[in-house]
Design an enzyme around this catalytic site. Sequence first.
Site, short mmCIF file in Angstrom:
data_model
loop_
_atom_site.label_atom_id
_atom_site.label_comp_id
_atom_site.label_asym_id
_atom_site.label_seq_id
_atom_site.Cartn_x
_atom_site.Cartn_y
_atom_site.Cartn_z
N LYS A 65 -1.07 -1.87 -2.93
CA LYS A 65 0.44 -2.02 -2.30
C LYS A 65 1.46 -2.43 -3.05
CE LYS A 65 -2.11 -1.14 2.08
NZ LYS A 65 -3.34 -1.30 1.78
P1 5BU Z 1 -11.51 -0.16 7.57
O1 5BU Z 1 -12.64 -1.16 7.38
O2 5BU Z 1 -12.09 1.48 7.63
O3 5BU Z 1 -10.66 -0.54 8.81
O4 5BU Z 1 -10.73 -0.22 6.18
C1 5BU Z 1 -9.65 0.34 5.82
C2 5BU Z 1 -9.13 0.11 4.59
O5 5BU Z 1 -7.80 1.09 4.17
C3 5BU Z 1 -8.51 -1.22 4.52
O6 5BU Z 1 -8.98 -1.49 2.95
C4 5BU Z 1 -7.18 -1.25 4.65
O7 5BU Z 1 -6.66 -2.18 3.75
C5 5BU Z 1 -6.88 0.11 3.95
N1 5BU Z 1 -5.71 0.90 4.81
C6 5BU Z 1 -5.72 0.79 6.14
O8 5BU Z 1 -6.47 0.62 6.61
N2 5BU Z 1 -4.37 1.28 6.58
C7 5BU Z 1 -3.50 1.71 5.75
O9 5BU Z 1 -2.35 2.17 6.56
C8 5BU Z 1 -3.46 1.56 4.34
C9 5BU Z 1 -4.67 1.10 3.87
BR1 5BU Z 1 -1.91 1.92 3.49
#
Ligand code: 5BU
Length: 454
Positions: free
Chosen positions: A286
Amino acid sequence: MKKEYFILRLHDIGAVKFGEFTLKSGHKSPFYFDLRDMISYPELLNKTAYLIADEIKNLDFDYISGVPYTALPVATLVADILDKPLIYIRKEEKAYGTKNAVIGKFEERSKVLIIDDLITTGDSLLETAEKFKTEGLEITDFFVLIDRSNNIKKYLAQQGYNLHALINLDKIIEVLKENNRITNDQKTRIKNFTGKISYDNKTGKNLENHLTKLLKDKIEKKKSNLILSLDVDNQKDLFEILNKTAKHIVMLKTHIDILKDFNPEFIVKLKEYAIKYDFMIFEDRKFADIGNTVKKQYTGGIYKIKTWAHFITVHATPGEGILQGLFNGVTGRSSFLLAKMSSKGNLMNETYTRNVFNMGEKYHEVVSGYICHANGKEELRKLKNKIPKGQLMLMPGVKLKAGTDATGQQYTTVEDAMQGGADCIIVGRGIIEAENSEAAAKEYKERAWKIYKG
Ligand code: 5BU
């Protein structure tokens, strides 16, 4: 009246035009349809109503509706011909009072057939159907005079609606060509234009870069749309989970600065895994600074991200300079722009998201697509419709069940993500916190693939 005559009359009155037209999106189109003026030609309007009545008379419905304004007059005539009551959804938002959205008398649980003039993205008909449903009515069929989309019928069928169309773009071209209303050259230009567009946008060019193509090929080869977000803080855990899940994923997403025992050997090992299990690597860094700074962050420091990550995430907030700084002189690398985040209350509004798509379109050689989240498939589909052709939509905030976490992460289901048009789903805790991460990865992969190929 025959369909051929209908098409020629539309051409006569200037409702279908060929030339060069600038669309709302700023793109140029070789044709333009606008059926609003049909009401000024009573004989045409009347004959059209009979054509529609003939096409729909055997369908099962209790009420007829037209989407205001263009389709409402002709729907009124159809209602009269078939002796069915007419109802419609008011176009303007109610300023006051408790009056309902539906105008006309109706009984709940009855079936409404909705008529519209044109269909491109399906947004307007879907919105109308939703409004009727909230008032207790049932919708199974849509009728349009012109289907100018590319396969929207299939998408609507997935949502449970049958689309019936009087004519489509191919038929219009065929009839106009036969009657010498358009030249061969115009026909070719229209075909070229429509051959390149999908129903969701009209860029007229394919914006797929080399890295995008590699990812798409891998999706097909591994039969997987799954990106695993392996957010753990040590190498041991990371490789343990990767051992179990790697064969199911198309790409691994890292947050390299979470690892407390990072060392250059980690990268060597990660690359070996990527080759062995055939997945791509995506560092979710990011980037969000001026071009000069992000270039250093991307190429230098201890992580040297550029040397190992096929893709990175980039914020468009600083403007185009960020992409120039990151990718000037760089080959074999690409990015995803953050268009709509999954966190509750994020500040990315519609205008911002649209501007991100415009920037990504301009820099398509180094932008493979967008990170987009939405809380349901309709909302996601609207985003997808705005994404330039050839670029991808990756969706984070995905779990088997919808919900939220303690700090505002919002989850949508795999099914909603894929039906909303996601090319890949990004899953973290749904897999890494599962009792059996291998089984979980397999389940996410298979559930997504089924819809992707459906
Ligand atoms: P989760 O454990 O499925 O909630 O992880 C989601 C991943 O995707 C996590 O590494 C976030 O930093 C990433 N992410 C997100 O969740 N939402 C966003 O809008 C973005 C990245 Br951009």
